[in-house]
Design an enzyme around this catalytic site. Structure first.
Site, PDB file in Angstrom:
ATOM      1  N   GLU A  44       0.863  -1.186   0.000  1.00 26.35           N
ATOM      2  CA  GLU A  44       0.000   0.000   0.000  1.00 26.35           C
ATOM      3  C   GLU A  44       0.897   1.233   0.000  1.00 26.35           C
ATOM      4  OE1 GLU A  44      -3.746   2.280   2.123  1.00 26.35           O
ATOM      5  OE2 GLU A  44      -2.541   0.968   3.379  1.00 26.35           O
ATOM      6  N   GLU A  69       4.884   4.825   3.542  1.00 31.53           N
ATOM      7  CA  GLU A  69       4.348   6.148   3.886  1.00 31.53           C
ATOM      8  C   GLU A  69       5.525   7.121   3.889  1.00 31.53           C
ATOM      9  OE1 GLU A  69       1.319   7.791   4.540  1.00 31.53           O
ATOM     10  OE2 GLU A  69       2.737   9.419   4.834  1.00 31.53           O
ATOM     11  N   ASP A 118      -3.515  11.509  -2.364  1.00 28.57           N
ATOM     12  CA  ASP A 118      -3.726  12.963  -2.446  1.00 28.57           C
ATOM     13  C   ASP A 118      -4.191  13.317  -3.863  1.00 28.57           C
ATOM     14  OD1 ASP A 118      -2.773  13.052   0.131  1.00 28.57           O
ATOM     15  OD2 ASP A 118      -0.708  13.429  -0.476  1.00 28.57           O
ATOM     16  N   LYS A 122      -5.178  20.839  -8.644  1.00 29.74           N
ATOM     17  CA  LYS A 122      -4.850  21.877  -9.637  1.00 29.74           C
ATOM     18  C   LYS A 122      -4.142  21.263 -10.832  1.00 29.74           C
ATOM     19  CE  LYS A 122      -4.808  25.629  -6.388  1.00 29.74           C
ATOM     20  NZ  LYS A 122      -4.054  25.937  -5.190  1.00 29.74           N
ATOM     21  N   ASP A 154     -12.405   8.860  -3.187  1.00 31.09           N
ATOM     22  CA  ASP A 154     -13.709   9.551  -3.127  1.00 31.09           C
ATOM     23  C   ASP A 154     -13.707  10.706  -4.127  1.00 31.09           C
ATOM     24  OD1 ASP A 154     -11.655  10.887  -1.529  1.00 31.09           O
ATOM     25  OD2 ASP A 154     -13.220  12.384  -1.236  1.00 31.09           O
ATOM     26  N   THR A 192     -10.382   1.649   4.636  1.00 30.29           N
ATOM     27  CA  THR A 192      -9.306   2.506   5.141  1.00 30.29           C
ATOM     28  C   THR A 192      -9.932   3.566   6.070  1.00 30.29           C
ATOM     29  OG1 THR A 192      -9.303   4.340   3.575  1.00 30.29           O
ATOM     30  CG2 THR A 192      -8.317   2.294   2.809  1.00 30.29           C
ATOM     31  N   GLU A 193      -9.067   4.319   6.764  1.00 23.96           N
ATOM     32  CA  GLU A 193      -9.585   5.392   7.635  1.00 23.96           C
ATOM     33  C   GLU A 193     -10.397   6.422   6.833  1.00 23.96           C
ATOM     34  OE1 GLU A 193      -6.217   4.624   8.409  1.00 23.96           O
ATOM     35  OE2 GLU A 193      -6.244   4.335  10.589  1.00 23.96           O
ATOM     36  N   GLU A 195     -11.789   6.074   4.005  1.00 23.02           N
ATOM     37  CA  GLU A 195     -12.987   5.463   3.435  1.00 23.02           C
ATOM     38  C   GLU A 195     -14.124   5.445   4.458  1.00 23.02           C
ATOM     39  OE1 GLU A 195     -12.025   1.646   1.906  1.00 23.02           O
ATOM     40  OE2 GLU A 195     -13.843   1.547   0.704  1.00 23.02           O
TER      41      GLU A 195
HETATM   42  N1  SAH Z   1      -4.451   5.227   2.623  1.00 18.53           N
HETATM   43  C1  SAH Z   1      -4.885   5.957   3.796  1.00 18.53           C
HETATM   44  C2  SAH Z   1      -4.357   7.394   3.819  1.00 18.53           C
HETATM   45  C3  SAH Z   1      -4.760   8.251   2.640  1.00 18.53           C
HETATM   46  S1  SAH Z   1      -4.076   9.911   2.716  1.00 18.53           S
HETATM   47  C4  SAH Z   1      -6.398   5.944   3.866  1.00 18.53           C
HETATM   48  O1  SAH Z   1      -7.046   5.618   2.868  1.00 18.53           O
HETATM   49  O2  SAH Z   1      -6.957   6.228   4.932  1.00 18.53           O
HETATM   50  C5  SAH Z   1      -2.716   9.757   1.608  1.00 18.53           C
HETATM   51  C6  SAH Z   1      -1.440   9.301   2.314  1.00 18.53           C
HETATM   52  O3  SAH Z   1      -0.447   9.110   1.327  1.00 18.53           O
HETATM   53  C7  SAH Z   1      -0.890  10.325   3.292  1.00 18.53           C
HETATM   54  O4  SAH Z   1      -0.602   9.686   4.519  1.00 18.53           O
HETATM   55  C8  SAH Z   1       0.387  10.831   2.617  1.00 18.53           C
HETATM   56  O5  SAH Z   1       1.384  11.224   3.520  1.00 18.53           O
HETATM   57  C9  SAH Z   1       0.796   9.626   1.791  1.00 18.53           C
HETATM   58  N2  SAH Z   1       1.584   9.936   0.599  1.00 18.53           N
HETATM   59  C10 SAH Z   1       1.330  10.908  -0.290  1.00 18.53           C
HETATM   60  N3  SAH Z   1       2.250  10.913  -1.279  1.00 18.53           N
HETATM   61  C11 SAH Z   1       3.102   9.894  -1.005  1.00 18.53           C
HETATM   62  C12 SAH Z   1       4.269   9.398  -1.637  1.00 18.53           C
HETATM   63  N4  SAH Z   1       4.747   9.966  -2.760  1.00 18.53           N
HETATM   64  N5  SAH Z   1       4.893   8.339  -1.103  1.00 18.53           N
HETATM   65  C13 SAH Z   1       4.432   7.788   0.041  1.00 18.53           C
HETATM   66  N6  SAH Z   1       3.338   8.211   0.709  1.00 18.53           N
HETATM   67  C14 SAH Z   1       2.674   9.254   0.188  1.00 18.53           C
END
Ligand code: SAH
Length: 216
Positions: A44, A69, A118, A122, A154, A192-193, A195
């Site tokens: 993941e 992460e 993320d 933009k 989402d 996931t959180e 979700e």
């Molecule tokens: N998967 C989790 C968190 C989603 S938020 C859920 O669904 O609840 C997106 C996460 O990805 C954040 O914790 C952010 O720090 C991480 N993230 C963003 N870009 C990343 C990258 N290039 N490499 C590793 N983690 C990344």
């Protein structure tokens, strides 16, 4: 995700070598040996606070999970959860996804999950989205033949972008798509959180899966 700087985060991660891999580059091509079995490796990217990977590790003991992460202050939250379940089939890695090739060899991974990545909404930020073509290239290098890229979000903009971007790459084949995953998901489905939060708000969750085509 709101980020708080936690001064002791890196020492907390270092204090738990059983779950947090401090030198993941040394395991490139050797993850099966590290886990001590030949079970498939699922990754993941952007595991956040680790709910998904923790629940998946419990539910699928015959799969090895690696949660990646990029922020230590977030990864320590995942560590708290992973410590509690004491599973042997889950490992945490502090890494930016752009470095993926430094920790996995060609075809070492069976499945990659991008859960609620993320959205970078933009236009000028499009290259940062984890389904931008440069990332798809990274992922297809480490995915095995017929390995799977799984995207869940989402955010309709990110979903649409991902669909187009993956469809545009000749090495992937989109094999599954759902525009409202929770209308169809079963009760024991792992969320996931993010979700859980969006489902409580009655937002539809978009999902797609693509196969990495066989290498010629
Ligand atoms: N998967 C989790 C968190 C989603 S938020 C859920 O669904 O609840 C997106 C996460 O990805 C954040 O914790 C952010 O720090 C991480 N993230 C963003 N870009 C990343 C990258 N290039 N490499 C590793 N983690 C990344």
């Amino acid at each position: 995700m709101r980020l708080r700087r936690i001064p002791r985060a890196s020492s907390m991660l270092e204090a738990h070598p059983r779950w947090v891999v401090s030198e993941p580059g040394a395991l490139r091509g050797k993850w099966h040996a590290h886990f001590g079995d030949q079970h498939p490796i699922h990754v993941e990217i952007g595991c956040g606070k680790g709910q998904f990977i923790t629940e998946m590790a419990k539910k699928y003991p015959d799969v090895n999970f690696i949660a990646i992460e990029k922020y230590d202050s977030v990864l320590i939250r995942a560590l708290e959860k992973v410590c509690q379940i004491e599973q042997r089939n889950v490992q945490l890695v502090l890494l930016d996804a752009v470095e993926l090739r430094s920790i996995f060899s060609t075809g070492e991974v069976q499945k990659i999950y991008l859960n609620f990545s993320d959205p970078w909404p933009k236009k000028r930020q499009a290259k940062r989205r984890l389904t931008a073509s440069s990332y798809l290239t990274l992922f297809k290098d480490v995915l095995q033949d017929e390995g799977v890229l799984h995207v869940r979000t989402d955010n309709f903009g990110l979903f649409q972008f991902s669909l187009e971007s993956i469809n545009h790459d000749p090495d992937y084949w989109i094999c599954h798509m759902d525009l409202d995953r929770h209308r169809n998901a079963s009760d024991d489905d792992v969320m996931t959180e993010f979700e859980e939060k969006f489902v409580r708000e009655n937002k539809p969750i978009y999902e797609l899966e693509a196969w990495r085509k066989r290498r010629k």
